[in-house]
Write a protein that holds these residues in place. Structure first.
Motif, short mmCIF file in Angstrom:
data_model
loop_
_atom_site.label_atom_id
_atom_site.label_comp_id
_atom_site.label_asym_id
_atom_site.label_seq_id
_atom_site.Cartn_x
_atom_site.Cartn_y
_atom_site.Cartn_z
N LEU A 1 49.05 -6.20 -21.48
CA LEU A 1 48.55 -7.17 -20.49
C LEU A 1 49.23 -7.01 -19.14
N ASN A 2 49.71 -5.81 -18.86
CA ASN A 2 50.31 -5.51 -17.56
C ASN A 2 49.20 -4.96 -16.65
N TRP A 3 48.30 -5.85 -16.24
CA TRP A 3 47.08 -5.44 -15.55
C TRP A 3 47.38 -4.80 -14.19
N ALA A 4 48.34 -5.34 -13.48
CA ALA A 4 48.63 -4.83 -12.13
C ALA A 4 49.15 -3.40 -12.19
N TYR A 5 50.06 -3.13 -13.11
CA TYR A 5 50.61 -1.77 -13.22
C TYR A 5 49.55 -0.81 -13.75
N ALA A 6 48.70 -1.29 -14.66
CA ALA A 6 47.59 -0.46 -15.15
C ALA A 6 46.61 -0.13 -14.02
#
Length: 286
Positions: A248-253
């Motif tokens: 759920l690390n959307w920004a880094y993904a």
């Protein structure tokens, strides 16, 4: 009274063309362009507007190792499809009777999903798979070889899946070569190998360039095959992105996805500017 001048006018054919294209344009904008733009924005506006995630990449050794492995895998797969695909494309053009059968064999992978083909390679390359069992039965090896979950397995699976994308552009370029050129070279006493090196190969460069670029760019974003056939060290950038999404690390993904997209665009631009390759694309466009 003064009449308003319209800067341009459309005839009925242009209006019909716009109406026909409009649903596709709207579809692509809503379901493709908008999610991509949202992904790009997520990499800089979560939790606030900054380039924090991109600065983290500069000191992330995992990212650089993954990126180098992704590029290296794409290069190997592109070279492998070229070595295996060029003779097939040549046979597809020169053997008229067997051409339908060869075309069916080339297009056969398109009729099966990538997931099913990857599972099939797992069965073939496993320690107790068909390849190891055949080698053991023939007495060529004493113990099963470790092929699955290695870079070799990833290369084999990706080359098999992407091979048609190399064969078809090369075959199209070979089909456009005037057969009288080869006959003229033979009439002047040139052996077949010299005719191939000086006539067929140079004139097929547009197909090789198009197929190579297509396979290379597709290889950058491969996920299923490396995840199923590769080992823990064979992580590609798409697998790293999926890992960040699972956490759920959307920004880094989103940041990693932006880097992958930018890398593909840079490679396309650089590839088209290479000496001889840019002219090849112009020739193929004509």
């Amino acid at each position: 009274m003064t009449r308003l001048r319209v800067p341009f006018s459309l005839d009925s054919r242009e209006i019909v063309a716009i109406l026909l294209v409009a649903p596709l344009v709207i579809y692509m904008l809503v379901l493709y362009a908008l999610p991509v733009v949202t992904m790009l924005l997520r990499s800089v506006n979560e939790p606030s507007w900054s380039l924090e995630h991109y600065s983290e990449l500069m000191g992330d050794s995992v990212f650089f190792n993954t990126l180098s492995n992704t590029l290296y895998t794409a290069v190997i797969v592109t070279l492998g499809t070229l070595v295996l695909g060029y003779p097939v494309a040549l046979a597809l053009i020169r053997t008229r009777r067997a051409a339908p059968l060869i075309l069916v064999i080339v297009l056969l992978p398109f009729w099966t999903s990538v997931l099913v083909r990857s599972y099939a390679w797992m069965v073939l390359l496993g320690r107790h798979g068909l390849i190891n069992e055949a080698l053991l039965a023939a007495g060529m090896i004493e113990r099963p070889l470790r092929i699955l979950n290695t870079p070799l397995a990833v290369y084999i699976g990706m080359i098999h899946i992407l091979l048609p994308y190399m064969i078809l552009p090369i075959a199209n370029a070979l089909r456009q070569i005037d057969p009288s050129l080869a006959r003229a070279a033979a009439g002047l006493g040139a052996p077949p190998w010299r005719t191939f090196l000086q006539i067929t190969l140079p004139l097929s460069v547009p197909g090789v360039a198009a197929g190579g670029l297509l396979v290379f760019v597709l290889s950058l974003g491969f996920y299923i095959t490396p995840a199923m056939l590769g080992g823990p060290r064979d992580i590609t950038l798409s697998m790293l992105i999926a890992n960040q999404v699972d956490q759920l690390n959307w920004a880094y993904a989103a940041c990693l996805s932006t880097v992958l997209l930018a890398a593909a665009l840079v490679i396309i631009v650089v590839f088209r500017r290479l000496p001889g390759i840019g002219n090849a694309f112009k020739m193929s466009a004509r």
